[in-house]
Design an enzyme around this catalytic site. Structure first.
Site, PDB file in Angstrom:
ATOM      1  N   SER A 151       0.833  -1.202   0.000  1.00  0.00           N
ATOM      2  CA  SER A 151       0.000   0.000   0.000  1.00  0.00           C
ATOM      3  C   SER A 151       0.866   1.249   0.000  1.00  0.00           C
ATOM      4  O   SER A 151       0.610   2.212  -0.744  1.00  0.00           O
ATOM      5  CB  SER A 151      -0.931   0.010   1.214  1.00  0.00           C
ATOM      6  OG  SER A 151      -1.888  -1.033   1.148  1.00  0.00           O
TER       7      SER A 151
ATOM      8  N   ALA B  86      -5.039  -0.804  -2.501  1.00  0.00           N
ATOM      9  CA  ALA B  86      -4.277  -0.303  -1.347  1.00  0.00           C
ATOM     10  C   ALA B  86      -5.242   0.087  -0.233  1.00  0.00           C
ATOM     11  O   ALA B  86      -6.351   0.559  -0.484  1.00  0.00           O
ATOM     12  CB  ALA B  86      -3.433   0.896  -1.756  1.00  0.00           C
ATOM     13  N   LYS B  87      -4.807  -0.109   1.005  1.00  0.00           N
ATOM     14  CA  LYS B  87      -5.635   0.228   2.172  1.00  0.00           C
ATOM     15  C   LYS B  87      -5.227   1.632   2.616  1.00  0.00           C
ATOM     16  O   LYS B  87      -4.303   1.813   3.416  1.00  0.00           O
ATOM     17  CB  LYS B  87      -5.423  -0.819   3.268  1.00  0.00           C
ATOM     18  CG  LYS B  87      -6.570  -0.917   4.269  1.00  0.00           C
ATOM     19  CD  LYS B  87      -6.392  -2.148   5.142  1.00  0.00           C
ATOM     20  CE  LYS B  87      -7.469  -2.248   6.205  1.00  0.00           C
ATOM     21  NZ  LYS B  87      -8.792  -2.567   5.649  1.00  0.00           N
ATOM     22  N   VAL B  88      -5.933   2.621   2.085  1.00  0.00           N
ATOM     23  CA  VAL B  88      -5.562   4.031   2.218  1.00  0.00           C
ATOM     24  C   VAL B  88      -6.584   4.745   3.097  1.00  0.00           C
ATOM     25  O   VAL B  88      -7.800   4.551   2.934  1.00  0.00           O
ATOM     26  CB  VAL B  88      -5.489   4.705   0.830  1.00  0.00           C
ATOM     27  CG1 VAL B  88      -5.099   6.170   0.963  1.00  0.00           C
ATOM     28  CG2 VAL B  88      -4.507   3.964  -0.066  1.00  0.00           C
TER      29      VAL B  88
ATOM     30  N   TYR C  27     -11.614   5.633   3.005  1.00  0.00           N
ATOM     31  CA  TYR C  27     -12.641   5.199   3.947  1.00  0.00           C
ATOM     32  C   TYR C  27     -13.678   6.278   4.257  1.00  0.00           C
ATOM     33  O   TYR C  27     -14.639   6.002   4.973  1.00  0.00           O
ATOM     34  CB  TYR C  27     -11.984   4.632   5.207  1.00  0.00           C
ATOM     35  CG  TYR C  27     -11.504   3.221   4.953  1.00  0.00           C
ATOM     36  CD1 TYR C  27     -12.226   2.127   5.405  1.00  0.00           C
ATOM     37  CD2 TYR C  27     -10.368   2.985   4.196  1.00  0.00           C
ATOM     38  CE1 TYR C  27     -11.818   0.830   5.128  1.00  0.00           C
ATOM     39  CE2 TYR C  27      -9.947   1.698   3.904  1.00  0.00           C
ATOM     40  CZ  TYR C  27     -10.677   0.625   4.370  1.00  0.00           C
ATOM     41  OH  TYR C  27     -10.277  -0.662   4.073  1.00  0.00           O
TER      42      TYR C  27
END
Length: 290
Positions: free
Chosen positions: A64, A152-154, A158
């Protein structure tokens, strides 16, 4: 809820009290959501406290950061070692762990020049979602994969999740089912989704989803239990009234769904292959937690 005066965190190279940690007010991470993170769980097992799939989570964190052009040079092994020390310092066994990578002061729209690693943890013995959830198809869509690095965990991604989840709750539901830009089922506000029909599990294909580590674990379990599972693109109409459905994620684990858009799933949960997957997952994290 998350920390008290004695809680220890790891920040920028050292362990410290959570209450003593500061925040940079001039960084892209705060102003633009330019940060990457993970959600990881540890469990009490026969072999002591074990972090479930630490390597996979930390490799994804590194990926990420790479996709977001954030410099980050920790190895998965270093991160795992630090996390076990964090759990030990806090006396945690069943816990939720939040690694967070933020950037140094920079108010321009350019890549990060330096990053800071935070490791946070708090006690968590159950998934955050209730079983037998009533869900609705959301009017909010997943971000277009041509506009974002959706794999990607951005942090900034969220905001979309908050909007979808809160809208569902405001309308009397437990959670949202979010579609992609083509009207296909993607995921919930923060978990992957499966539905069951005639003994086969179906889940959205890659493209607009964050392909979760719990999702991959479900694939592994299905292979072991000889349960057919298919990745495909499908509309919510195909999911409504199916035999069963569930959300899956690190925090949620495996969560049974009650209905979609007020249309109940038709089989008793105890009679589904989905329930077998749920039980196998719970056994795996408690006994095999690796």
């Amino acid at each position: 809820m998350y920390y008290n005066d004695d809680t220890i965190i790891y920040f920028d190279g050292k362990f410290m009290k959570a209450k003593d940690a500061g925040m940079d007010l001039y960084g892209q991470s705060l102003h633009y959501g330019y940060s990457v993170f993970e959600g990881i769980k540890s469990y009490s097992t026969d072999n002591g406290t074990q972090i479930f799939k630490a390597k996979e989570h930390y490799e994804r964190l590194k990926r990420s950061a790479e996709l977001m052009h954030i410099p980050f040079d920790y190895s998965a092994e270093q991160l795992t070692e630090l996390t076990y020390e964090l759990l030990e310092r806090n006396g945690f066994t069943d816990a939720y762990i939040r690694p967070l990578v933020t950037c140094s002061p920079n108010m321009s729209l350019s890549k990060g020049q330096k990053s800071y690693l935070s490791l946070l943890a708090w006690e968590w013995s159950k998934g955050y979602l209730a079983d037998k959830m009533k869900i609705m198809t959301s009017s909010f869509q997943r971000p277009n994969p041509k506009a974002f690095k959706v794999e990607a965990k951005v942090g900034g991604h969220y905001v979309n999740s908050i909007l979808a989840c809160q809208d569902a709750k405001d309308k009397g539901y437990d959670e949202a089912l979010v579609l992609d830009e083509n009207g296909n089922v993607a995921e919930s506000s923060g978990a992957n989704v499966f539905y069951e029909k005639d003994g086969t599990l179906f889940t959205p294909g890659k493209g607009s989803i964050l392909p979760g580590i719990t999702r991959q674990t479900v694939f592994e379990i299905c292979e072991e239990l000889d349960i057919p599972v298919k990745e495909s693109f499908f509309k919510p109409e195909e999911m409504r009234g199916a035999d069963a459905g569930f959300f899956c994620g690190t925090a949620a684990e495996i969560v049974a769904l009650d209905s979609l858009d007020d249309v109940p799933f038709t089989k008793s949960w105890e009679d589904t292959v989905s329930e077998k997957v749920q039980q196998a997952y719970l056994k795996r994290v408690r006994v095999l937690s690796l």
